[in-house]
Design a protein around this motif. Structure first.
Motif, PDB file in Angstrom:
ATOM      1  N   ALA A   1       0.834  -1.209   0.000  1.00  0.00           N
ATOM      2  CA  ALA A   1       0.000   0.000   0.000  1.00  0.00           C
ATOM      3  C   ALA A   1       0.865   1.254   0.000  1.00  0.00           C
ATOM      4  CB  ALA A   1      -0.930  -0.011   1.213  1.00  0.00           C
ATOM      5  N   PHE A   2       1.858   1.300   0.871  1.00  0.00           N
ATOM      6  CA  PHE A   2       2.728   2.485   0.919  1.00  0.00           C
ATOM      7  C   PHE A   2       3.545   2.626  -0.356  1.00  0.00           C
ATOM      8  CE2 PHE A   2       2.107   2.416   5.614  1.00  0.00           C
ATOM      9  CZ  PHE A   2       1.673   3.730   5.745  1.00  0.00           C
ATOM     10  N   ASN A   3       3.984   1.523  -0.899  1.00  0.00           N
ATOM     11  CA  ASN A   3       4.719   1.573  -2.168  1.00  0.00           C
ATOM     12  C   ASN A   3       3.840   2.181  -3.264  1.00  0.00           C
ATOM     13  OD1 ASN A   3       6.896   0.988  -4.012  1.00  0.00           O
ATOM     14  ND2 ASN A   3       5.678  -0.735  -4.759  1.00  0.00           N
ATOM     15  N   ALA A   4       2.550   1.786  -3.274  1.00  0.00           N
ATOM     16  CA  ALA A   4       1.615   2.308  -4.278  1.00  0.00           C
ATOM     17  C   ALA A   4       1.401   3.811  -4.094  1.00  0.00           C
ATOM     18  CB  ALA A   4       0.288   1.558  -4.192  1.00  0.00           C
ATOM     19  N   ILE A   5       1.143   4.231  -2.855  1.00  0.00           N
ATOM     20  CA  ILE A   5       0.894   5.646  -2.570  1.00  0.00           C
ATOM     21  C   ILE A   5       2.094   6.502  -2.964  1.00  0.00           C
ATOM     22  CG2 ILE A   5       0.697   7.304  -0.656  1.00  0.00           C
ATOM     23  CD1 ILE A   5      -1.963   6.113  -1.306  1.00  0.00           C
ATOM     24  N   GLU A   6       3.278   6.003  -2.644  1.00  0.00           N
ATOM     25  CA  GLU A   6       4.498   6.764  -2.918  1.00  0.00           C
ATOM     26  C   GLU A   6       4.888   6.713  -4.395  1.00  0.00           C
ATOM     27  OE1 GLU A   6       7.058   4.951  -0.068  1.00  0.00           O
ATOM     28  OE2 GLU A   6       6.059   5.944   1.626  1.00  0.00           O
ATOM     29  N   SER A   7       4.161   5.897  -5.183  1.00  0.00           N
ATOM     30  CA  SER A   7       4.473   5.770  -6.606  1.00  0.00           C
ATOM     31  C   SER A   7       3.370   6.311  -7.506  1.00  0.00           C
ATOM     32  CB  SER A   7       4.740   4.296  -6.943  1.00  0.00           C
ATOM     33  OG  SER A   7       5.813   3.789  -6.179  1.00  0.00           O
ATOM     34  N   GLY A   8       2.452   7.088  -6.927  1.00  0.00           N
ATOM     35  CA  GLY A   8       1.466   7.780  -7.757  1.00  0.00           C
ATOM     36  C   GLY A   8       0.024   7.343  -7.619  1.00  0.00           C
ATOM     37  N   VAL A   9      -0.243   6.242  -6.890  1.00  0.00           N
ATOM     38  CA  VAL A   9      -1.631   5.800  -6.699  1.00  0.00           C
ATOM     39  C   VAL A   9      -2.331   6.782  -5.760  1.00  0.00           C
ATOM     40  CG1 VAL A   9      -3.101   3.964  -5.774  1.00  0.00           C
ATOM     41  CG2 VAL A   9      -1.089   3.395  -7.155  1.00  0.00           C
ATOM     42  N   LYS A  10      -3.541   7.193  -6.135  1.00  0.00           N
ATOM     43  CA  LYS A  10      -4.234   8.237  -5.388  1.00  0.00           C
ATOM     44  C   LYS A  10      -4.642   7.786  -3.997  1.00  0.00           C
ATOM     45  CE  LYS A  10      -8.098  11.478  -5.738  1.00  0.00           C
ATOM     46  NZ  LYS A  10      -9.302  11.889  -6.508  1.00  0.00           N
ATOM     47  N   GLU A  11      -5.245   6.592  -3.895  1.00  0.00           N
ATOM     48  CA  GLU A  11      -5.791   6.115  -2.617  1.00  0.00           C
ATOM     49  C   GLU A  11      -5.620   4.608  -2.503  1.00  0.00           C
ATOM     50  OE1 GLU A  11      -9.539   9.282  -2.553  1.00  0.00           O
ATOM     51  OE2 GLU A  11      -9.697   7.351  -3.578  1.00  0.00           O
ATOM     52  N   VAL A  12      -5.393   4.146  -1.267  1.00  0.00           N
ATOM     53  CA  VAL A  12      -5.361   2.707  -0.992  1.00  0.00           C
ATOM     54  C   VAL A  12      -6.253   2.432   0.212  1.00  0.00           C
ATOM     55  CG1 VAL A  12      -3.961   0.676  -0.476  1.00  0.00           C
ATOM     56  CG2 VAL A  12      -2.983   2.531  -1.852  1.00  0.00           C
ATOM     57  N   LEU A  13      -7.116   1.434   0.056  1.00  0.00           N
ATOM     58  CA  LEU A  13      -8.012   1.031   1.131  1.00  0.00           C
ATOM     59  C   LEU A  13      -7.826  -0.451   1.427  1.00  0.00           C
ATOM     60  CD1 LEU A  13     -11.182   2.927  -0.023  1.00  0.00           C
ATOM     61  CD2 LEU A  13     -10.320   3.030   2.311  1.00  0.00           C
ATOM     62  N   ILE A  14      -7.871  -0.795   2.709  1.00  0.00           N
ATOM     63  CA  ILE A  14      -7.843  -2.192   3.132  1.00  0.00           C
ATOM     64  C   ILE A  14      -9.120  -2.432   3.922  1.00  0.00           C
ATOM     65  CG2 ILE A  14      -6.637  -3.951   4.493  1.00  0.00           C
ATOM     66  CD1 ILE A  14      -4.047  -2.395   4.021  1.00  0.00           C
ATOM     67  N   GLY A  15      -9.975  -3.351   3.459  1.00  0.00           N
ATOM     68  CA  GLY A  15     -11.247  -3.536   4.139  1.00  0.00           C
ATOM     69  C   GLY A  15     -11.894  -4.876   3.846  1.00  0.00           C
ATOM     70  N   HIS A  16     -13.067  -5.060   4.405  1.00  0.00           N
ATOM     71  CA  HIS A  16     -13.810  -6.308   4.268  1.00  0.00           C
ATOM     72  C   HIS A  16     -14.371  -6.453   2.852  1.00  0.00           C
ATOM     73  CE1 HIS A  16     -16.510  -9.638   5.162  1.00  0.00           C
ATOM     74  NE2 HIS A  16     -15.941  -9.745   6.351  1.00  0.00           N
ATOM     75  N   ALA A  17     -14.403  -7.683   2.378  1.00  0.00           N
ATOM     76  CA  ALA A  17     -14.958  -7.946   1.050  1.00  0.00           C
ATOM     77  C   ALA A  17     -16.411  -7.477   0.945  1.00  0.00           C
ATOM     78  CB  ALA A  17     -14.860  -9.436   0.735  1.00  0.00           C
ATOM     79  N   ASP A  18     -17.144  -7.522   2.057  1.00  0.00           N
ATOM     80  CA  ASP A  18     -18.543  -7.086   2.037  1.00  0.00           C
ATOM     81  C   ASP A  18     -18.687  -5.590   1.765  1.00  0.00           C
ATOM     82  OD1 ASP A  18     -19.314  -9.650   2.599  1.00  0.00           O
ATOM     83  OD2 ASP A  18     -19.835  -9.284   4.705  1.00  0.00           O
ATOM     84  N   ASP A  19     -17.607  -4.833   1.974  1.00  0.00           N
ATOM     85  CA  ASP A  19     -17.667  -3.380   1.827  1.00  0.00           C
ATOM     86  C   ASP A  19     -17.118  -2.893   0.498  1.00  0.00           C
ATOM     87  OD1 ASP A  19     -18.797  -2.868   4.370  1.00  0.00           O
ATOM     88  OD2 ASP A  19     -16.824  -3.061   5.328  1.00  0.00           O
ATOM     89  N   VAL A  20     -16.967  -3.794  -0.479  1.00  0.00           N
ATOM     90  CA  VAL A  20     -16.314  -3.389  -1.729  1.00  0.00           C
ATOM     91  C   VAL A  20     -17.072  -2.269  -2.436  1.00  0.00           C
ATOM     92  CG1 VAL A  20     -17.432  -5.228  -3.126  1.00  0.00           C
ATOM     93  CG2 VAL A  20     -15.266  -4.208  -3.880  1.00  0.00           C
ATOM     94  N   ARG A  21     -18.400  -2.302  -2.443  1.00  0.00           N
ATOM     95  CA  ARG A  21     -19.151  -1.226  -3.102  1.00  0.00           C
ATOM     96  C   ARG A  21     -19.001   0.084  -2.353  1.00  0.00           C
ATOM     97  NH1 ARG A  21     -25.168  -2.411  -4.390  1.00  0.00           N
ATOM     98  NH2 ARG A  21     -24.931  -0.514  -5.637  1.00  0.00           N
ATOM     99  N   LYS A  22     -19.113   0.024  -1.028  1.00  0.00           N
ATOM    100  CA  LYS A  22     -18.950   1.231  -0.219  1.00  0.00           C
ATOM    101  C   LYS A  22     -17.564   1.836  -0.437  1.00  0.00           C
ATOM    102  CE  LYS A  22     -20.670   1.328   3.946  1.00  0.00           C
ATOM    103  NZ  LYS A  22     -20.878   1.069   5.398  1.00  0.00           N
ATOM    104  N   ASN A  23     -16.570   0.972  -0.609  1.00  0.00           N
ATOM    105  CA  ASN A  23     -15.202   1.459  -0.741  1.00  0.00           C
ATOM    106  C   ASN A  23     -14.872   1.983  -2.141  1.00  0.00           C
ATOM    107  OD1 ASN A  23     -14.402   1.280   1.898  1.00  0.00           O
ATOM    108  ND2 ASN A  23     -13.700  -0.834   1.724  1.00  0.00           N
ATOM    109  N   THR A  24     -15.856   1.984  -3.024  1.00  0.00           N
ATOM    110  CA  THR A  24     -15.697   2.675  -4.313  1.00  0.00           C
ATOM    111  C   THR A  24     -16.521   3.975  -4.324  1.00  0.00           C
ATOM    112  OG1 THR A  24     -17.496   1.390  -5.323  1.00  0.00           O
ATOM    113  CG2 THR A  24     -15.255   0.534  -5.570  1.00  0.00           C
ATOM    114  N   THR A  25     -16.964   4.393  -3.144  1.00  0.00           N
ATOM    115  CA  THR A  25     -17.674   5.670  -2.978  1.00  0.00           C
ATOM    116  C   THR A  25     -16.871   6.548  -2.006  1.00  0.00           C
ATOM    117  OG1 THR A  25     -18.986   5.014  -1.047  1.00  0.00           O
ATOM    118  CG2 THR A  25     -19.851   4.407  -3.217  1.00  0.00           C
ATOM    119  N   ASP A  26     -17.433   7.695  -1.658  1.00  0.00           N
ATOM    120  CA  ASP A  26     -16.771   8.554  -0.681  1.00  0.00           C
ATOM    121  C   ASP A  26     -17.035   8.085   0.754  1.00  0.00           C
ATOM    122  OD1 ASP A  26     -15.709  10.209  -2.627  1.00  0.00           O
ATOM    123  OD2 ASP A  26     -17.480  11.511  -2.662  1.00  0.00           O
ATOM    124  N   ALA A  27     -18.039   7.220   0.940  1.00  0.00           N
ATOM    125  CA  ALA A  27     -18.384   6.726   2.272  1.00  0.00           C
ATOM    126  C   ALA A  27     -17.613   5.446   2.560  1.00  0.00           C
ATOM    127  CB  ALA A  27     -19.880   6.480   2.370  1.00  0.00           C
TER     128      ALA A  27
END
Length: 261
Positions: A228-254
């Motif tokens: 995750a840190f490698n991605a952030i430091e290499s240009g990726v805007k955002e990294v999220l680590i979360g439950h599979a059940d929250d995949v839709r929520k994690n593609t929103t602002d909430a």
């Protein structure tokens, strides 16, 4: 334009109920998206039936000549194509791939040091053929990558799916805003591994170092955080680590889970 690079872990792959729900939710994610899946325990079970015993050192699979055949069949065949078929059934026009397809993800065989991991590949980031992935995305297809790469000399290599996800996200970040999402069976990075509700909502480098010093982080989450840190430091805007059940929520602002910044 946002692209979602989403990796789903092996424990979700191993649970048919969790997997069905995850894929139904993933199919509803709007916009361009890529799925990378882990292998789970299916290769081990099939290997056992074939008389090929899994060998692990420090939790990492040793991929000998017999094992690379098994994981190629299982990860690139059985698991990948079952996921693609299930996505088609819920209206997501997916295409299953390994890193060898369209020369998408070249890798180098891991050099032998204290341990010989066998046919394990380390992604060669500067050689990623991201143009082929962009063609698929622009054609309205959803690439689904198995955790397999290739060495450019005809050899398939077993490669960590978290690393593949991070590498793809970094490569795509030159053309899109990218949100990299790691989905697994926990709600995020936990302060107490025994308490599923002890989610740490935000981790930056300073917090990460403090958590390391406190011994809060378990071995299983460390590779995800490093990627995750490698991605952030290499240009990726955002990294999220979360439950599979929250995949839709994690593609929103909430968002739910742990945001890495």
């Amino acid at each position: 334009m946002m692209v979602y690079v989403i990796k789903v872990g092996g424990n979700v792959i191993d649970n048919p109920v969790l997997l069905e729900q995850f894929l139904a939710d993933f199919a509803k994610v709007q916009g361009k998206k890529i799925l990378i899946h882990g292998g789970g325990k299916i290769a081990t079970r099939i290997g056992d039936k074939l008389g090929i015993t899994a060998n692990y050192v420090d939790g990492r699979r040793i991929t000998d000549a017999a094992t690379i055949d098994v994981v190629t069949m299982v990860y690139g065949g059985l698991v990948n194509k079952q996921i693609v078929a299930k996505l088609q059934a819920v209206g997501c026009n997916a295409i299953g791939l390994t890193g060898a397809d369209a020369n998408s993800i070249p890798a180098s065989k891991r050099p032998v040091k204290e341990i010989d991991y066998g046919f394990v590949g380390d992604v060669v980031a500067e050689e990623l053929n991201i143009s082929s992935v962009k063609l698929l995305l622009d054609a309205g297809l959803t690439p689904v990558f198995s955790p397999l790469t290739h060495d450019g000399k005809g050899q398939i290599l077993n490669t960590n799916a978290d690393t593949i996800a991070s590498s793809l996200a970094i490569a795509l970040s030159g053309s899109y805003a990218v949100r990299l999402i790691y989905c697994f069976e926990k709600k995020g990075v936990l302060r107490n591994a025994a308490d599923d509700d002890s989610v740490i909502n935000l981790i930056n480098r300073d917090i990460y170092q403090t958590l390391l010093a406190e011994g809060v982080l378990t071995d299983g989450i460390l590779p995800k955080l490093q990627n995750a840190f490698n991605a952030i430091e290499s240009g990726v805007k955002e990294v999220l680590i979360g439950h599979a059940d929250d995949v839709r929520k994690n593609t929103t602002d909430a968002v739910a889970g742990t945001l890495i910044c």
